[in-house]
Design a protein around this motif. Sequence first.
Motif, PDB file in Angstrom:
ATOM      1  N   ARG A 267       3.066  -1.319   9.373  1.00 37.34           N
ATOM      2  CA  ARG A 267       4.247  -0.871   8.618  1.00 37.34           C
ATOM      3  C   ARG A 267       4.919  -2.152   7.850  1.00 37.34           C
ATOM      4  NH1 ARG A 267       9.403   2.381  11.163  1.00 37.34           N
ATOM      5  NH2 ARG A 267       9.584   0.209  12.028  1.00 37.34           N
ATOM      6  N   ARG A 268       5.282  -3.142   8.688  1.00 39.07           N
ATOM      7  CA  ARG A 268       5.813  -4.641   8.085  1.00 39.07           C
ATOM      8  C   ARG A 268       5.173  -5.117   6.774  1.00 39.07           C
ATOM      9  NH1 ARG A 268       5.433  -9.598   7.997  1.00 39.07           N
ATOM     10  NH2 ARG A 268       3.868  -9.734   9.671  1.00 39.07           N
ATOM     11  N   ILE A 269       3.570  -5.158   7.210  1.00 39.37           N
ATOM     12  CA  ILE A 269       2.672  -5.766   6.352  1.00 39.37           C
ATOM     13  C   ILE A 269       2.342  -4.913   5.016  1.00 39.37           C
ATOM     14  CG2 ILE A 269       0.277  -6.381   5.972  1.00 39.37           C
ATOM     15  CD1 ILE A 269       0.151  -7.167   8.882  1.00 39.37           C
ATOM     16  N   LEU A 270       2.655  -3.512   5.132  1.00 36.49           N
ATOM     17  CA  LEU A 270       2.104  -2.630   4.091  1.00 36.49           C
ATOM     18  C   LEU A 270       3.426  -2.220   3.211  1.00 36.49           C
ATOM     19  CD1 LEU A 270      -0.186   0.004   6.138  1.00 36.49           C
ATOM     20  CD2 LEU A 270      -1.034  -1.847   4.390  1.00 36.49           C
ATOM     21  N   SER A 271       4.704  -2.447   3.891  1.00 35.04           N
ATOM     22  CA  SER A 271       5.827  -2.328   2.965  1.00 35.04           C
ATOM     23  C   SER A 271       6.188  -3.743   2.255  1.00 35.04           C
ATOM     24  CB  SER A 271       6.966  -1.880   4.149  1.00 35.04           C
ATOM     25  OG  SER A 271       7.374  -2.894   4.941  1.00 35.04           O
ATOM     26  N   ASN A 275       2.367  -6.461  -1.017  1.00 39.18           N
ATOM     27  CA  ASN A 275       1.289  -5.240  -0.785  1.00 39.18           C
ATOM     28  C   ASN A 275       1.491  -4.010  -1.227  1.00 39.18           C
ATOM     29  OD1 ASN A 275      -0.304  -7.378   0.680  1.00 39.18           O
ATOM     30  ND2 ASN A 275       1.198  -7.162   2.580  1.00 39.18           N
ATOM     31  N   GLN A 276       2.437  -3.675  -1.757  1.00 39.73           N
ATOM     32  CA  GLN A 276       2.797  -2.357  -2.688  1.00 39.73           C
ATOM     33  C   GLN A 276       1.638  -1.464  -3.208  1.00 39.73           C
ATOM     34  OE1 GLN A 276       5.912  -0.639  -2.340  1.00 39.73           O
ATOM     35  NE2 GLN A 276       5.703  -2.106  -0.390  1.00 39.73           N
ATOM     36  N   GLU A 277       0.636  -2.317  -3.657  1.00 40.08           N
ATOM     37  CA  GLU A 277      -0.692  -1.754  -4.174  1.00 40.08           C
ATOM     38  C   GLU A 277      -1.710  -1.362  -3.468  1.00 40.08           C
ATOM     39  OE1 GLU A 277      -0.638  -1.328  -7.838  1.00 40.08           O
ATOM     40  OE2 GLU A 277       1.503  -1.312  -7.509  1.00 40.08           O
ATOM     41  N   ILE A 278      -1.560  -1.692  -2.134  1.00 42.49           N
ATOM     42  CA  ILE A 278      -2.514  -1.668  -1.212  1.00 42.49           C
ATOM     43  C   ILE A 278      -3.008  -0.105  -1.065  1.00 42.49           C
ATOM     44  CG2 ILE A 278      -3.128  -1.769   1.349  1.00 42.49           C
ATOM     45  CD1 ILE A 278      -2.396  -4.431   1.327  1.00 42.49           C
ATOM     46  N   TRP A 279      -1.923   1.011  -1.003  1.00 43.83           N
ATOM     47  CA  TRP A 279      -2.060   2.212  -0.816  1.00 43.83           C
ATOM     48  C   TRP A 279      -3.121   2.829  -1.913  1.00 43.83           C
ATOM     49  CZ3 TRP A 279      -0.911   5.983  -4.314  1.00 43.83           C
ATOM     50  CH2 TRP A 279      -0.230   5.678  -5.387  1.00 43.83           C
ATOM     51  N   LYS A 280      -3.419   2.113  -2.906  1.00 42.14           N
ATOM     52  CA  LYS A 280      -4.280   2.698  -3.704  1.00 42.14           C
ATOM     53  C   LYS A 280      -5.738   2.713  -3.519  1.00 42.14           C
ATOM     54  CE  LYS A 280      -1.514   1.928  -8.112  1.00 42.14           C
ATOM     55  NZ  LYS A 280      -1.373   1.147  -9.252  1.00 42.14           N
ATOM     56  N   ASP A 281      -5.774   1.712  -2.404  1.00 43.55           N
ATOM     57  CA  ASP A 281      -7.367   1.648  -1.793  1.00 43.55           C
ATOM     58  C   ASP A 281      -7.399   2.956  -1.093  1.00 43.55           C
ATOM     59  OD1 ASP A 281      -7.261  -1.147  -2.665  1.00 43.55           O
ATOM     60  OD2 ASP A 281      -6.940  -1.787  -1.067  1.00 43.55           O
TER      61      ASP A 281
END
Length: 298
Positions: A267-271, A275-281
């Motif tokens: 959660r810390r890394i992805l937020s 890294n806000q664009e990672i979720w598009k992966d």
Amino acid sequence: FDFSLPKGLIDPDAPLYLGRAIFELIAHHQELLECVQSVVEHESGEEETNNDDDDTTTCQHKKPIRLYSNPVQHIRLKPPASVGPVKAERGSVKADATPWHQDSGVLTSDADETQVWTVWIPLGSDVDEFNGCLQVVPKSHQEFQTVVPHCPLGAGILSIPDTLIDKAHVQPVPMKRGSILILHRRLFHASVPNLTDHLRSSLDLRYQPAHQPTGRSYFPGMVVGHDYKNEKDTAGAVHQDQKEQELEETAVSVSHEEWQRLWYEARRILSAPENQEIWKDFDRWHTHDGMATHDMCA
């Protein structure tokens, strides 16, 4: 209440329920894991080897599969359709029917061949056609040997095109609370609306062999049940290729405290802003400009 992170943008304080009870259910419930293990190993089956010297065929038994908890796991809350939100906005609960989908369709494409099995468990009350039970198209996982197109409906919701659904053979699956339904990754399934005055809740857990991609590379999984890490191969075992071996070697059993730490770290890394664009992966069904990726969704 959820014990996974959302598929979209992740906030630094995104809620996570990581209590010991859910950990013990996922990782150490003996009857559940034995049942899932038997299904996973049955799908893996035996390897046939042709012997060129004497024109015969022999079967080689694979070594026991190390069962892995796939991190795409959720508690589902379906309030009465009369009072709950019908449109699934970010952070809200969806109360109407869940569209038709395959569970492989919500994973990234690197996991298309991963032997993921979903365990669906109704909680609190029995489920039927009035309070939001699942419905399936029997044998659709055999008719469709690949992941079919999934059309984005907004807020991360996906749906198989109606033209692919054999509505004449749709079958509801009423269940007793606490019982389990194990779903193949390609099986077409959905849920009906909750037309009662009571909350319907359920769990969906996912398991797979430890040496295969999870479809959520940024989320932590864990080896569950019996740990084969230190056992020697049985005679005649089929050896994995190098990539499978590397994946399996990084898959380990963890304590409850370590499981919590891994999720909080994810959660810390992805937020983090960078890294806000990672979720598009995670979203294989949109193009970069937000359009659906398949003509069937037009």
